[in-house]
Scaffold this active site. Structure first.
Site, PDB file in Angstrom:
ATOM      1  N   GLU A 128       5.414  23.480  41.006  1.00 36.41           N
ATOM      2  CA  GLU A 128       6.083  24.306  40.602  1.00 36.41           C
ATOM      3  C   GLU A 128       5.678  25.611  40.277  1.00 36.41           C
ATOM      4  OE1 GLU A 128       9.234  24.853  40.605  1.00 36.41           O
ATOM      5  OE2 GLU A 128      10.387  23.921  38.858  1.00 36.41           O
ATOM      6  N   THR A 180      12.398  33.171  40.855  1.00 35.66           N
ATOM      7  CA  THR A 180      12.138  32.640  39.601  1.00 35.66           C
ATOM      8  C   THR A 180      10.947  33.496  38.889  1.00 35.66           C
ATOM      9  OG1 THR A 180      12.650  30.277  39.854  1.00 35.66           O
ATOM     10  CG2 THR A 180      11.377  30.809  38.092  1.00 35.66           C
TER      11      THR A 180
HETATM   12  N1  HSE Z   1      13.069  27.457  33.116  1.00 34.35           N
HETATM   13  C1  HSE Z   1      12.725  28.072  34.019  1.00 34.35           C
HETATM   14  C2  HSE Z   1      13.127  29.595  34.093  1.00 34.35           C
HETATM   15  C3  HSE Z   1      13.715  27.362  35.262  1.00 34.35           C
HETATM   16  O1  HSE Z   1      14.503  29.767  33.525  1.00 34.35           O
HETATM   17  O2  HSE Z   1      12.528  30.598  34.589  1.00 34.35           O
HETATM   18  C4  HSE Z   1      13.446  27.986  36.798  1.00 34.35           C
HETATM   19  O3  HSE Z   1      14.306  27.180  37.253  1.00 34.35           O
END
Ligand code: HSE
Length: 309
Positions: A128, A180
């Site tokens: 990830e 992201t």
């Molecule tokens: N918590 C992470 C974000 C999830 O919001 O950046 C990304 O899928």
């Protein structure tokens, strides 16, 4: 056993007020991965989907996750991954987590399930990190555990499964890509005490609402005063999606993960379908291509589908 095929679900991270600490698994869409044990150290990747993701294991989310797992394996073995992804990368419904979690669960199966779920989360998080530039488990944990999970702490890892009533989820996925890593870059580094108080009140309210099956409380707690005001500008029609969905009966909702997908929770399937209609109407006007899904919060994470050898 030499070959395992798994189904790895999409997930919704953050659940509005729980940035980086809350997530849940969807019943669909799911990716499919076939993992084979090989006699050579290392990881080989074969893409059977059309996403053209890197096949060098060090640059591929699944590859990095499996290399992390292999690091803890003494035998002279390796893995071949055949990737059949459905969940589009950059969709906000946990595409990279489905890749990382799916292959480590499959590999663990081939190794006689020697690693715990927590260890699998640790391996998958390494993958990830490649996609988002930061370690977070709010997609990975629900993808592996199923249901709704709270990541109380990353170091040491402390994952709590949250009991919840049946909830229906409507997701709209505008066909634009939000990375992201970019969506994390734009966030403010500091929050005011006033906003922090609102946010942790909402997180506590949401958890209490889920555990007590108090739908009104769940709805009231689906509010984010920290992340959503910054990220929602990346999503065309966000405010209207929210207003129209609530008018259609949704309890509430917001950005799924880092976007661009938006999700809404409903108490009944019929309401979730009405929310889907409302979302489609909003997007038909905007003119951006989109997909929608109506699903449930799934109690199951990655599932082994077939085994061979
Ligand atoms: N918590 C992470 C974000 C999830 O919001 O950046 C990304 O899928």
């Amino acid at each position: 056993m030499n070959e395992v095929t798994v189904s790895s679900p999409a997930t919704v991270a953050n659940v509005v007020c729980g940035f980086d600490i809350l997530g849940f698994a969807l019943a669909e869409p799911c990716d499919s991965f076939t993992v084979r044990k090989t006699g050579r150290r290392g990881v080989t990747i074969i893409n059977k989907d059309n996403y053209n993701l890197p096949t060098e294991p060090e640059k591929n989310v699944s590859g990095v996750a499996l290399l992390a797992l292999l690091n803890e394996v003494k035998e002279e073995i390796g893995f071949e991954i055949e990737s059949n992804k459905i969940i589009k990368p950059g969709s906000g419904i946990g595409s990279s987590a489905a890749s990382a979690a799916g292959v480590v669960v499959a590999a663990n199966h081939l190794l006689g399930n020697r690693f715990s779920q927590e260890q699998l989360v640790e391996f998958a998080m390494c993958g990830e990190e490649v996609a988002s530039g930061a370690k977070h488990a709010d997609n990975i944990a629900p993808c592996i555990y199923g249901g709704i999970t709270l990541i109380r702490s990353l170091n040491p890892l402390d994952i709590v499964s949250i009991p919840a009533p049946e909830l229906f989820v409507t997701v709209i996925h505008p066909q634009i890509e939000v990375k992201t890593s970019d969506a994390r870059q734009i966030l403010k580094r500091n929050v005011s005490l006033k906003n922090a108080i609102t946010q942790w009140a909402n997180v506590a309210g949401l958890i209490a609402g889920l555990m007590k099956s108090d739908y009104e409380l769940i709805g009231r707690s689906l509010e984010d005063v920290i992340v959503e005001p910054v990220r929602s500008i990346l999503i065309p029609g966000f405010d209207e999606l929210k207003t129209r969905s609530k008018e259609a009966g949704a309890l509430g909702g917001g950005i799924s993960g880092s976007g661009p997908s938006v999700f809404m929770l409903s108490r009944e399937l019929k309401t979730a379908q009405q929310v889907e209609v409302a979302m489609k109407e909003v997007y038909a006007k905007i003119g951006v291509e989109f997909h929608t899904h109506v699903s449930v919060i799934s109690k199951q994470g990655v599932q082994v589908k077939t085994k061979k050898g």
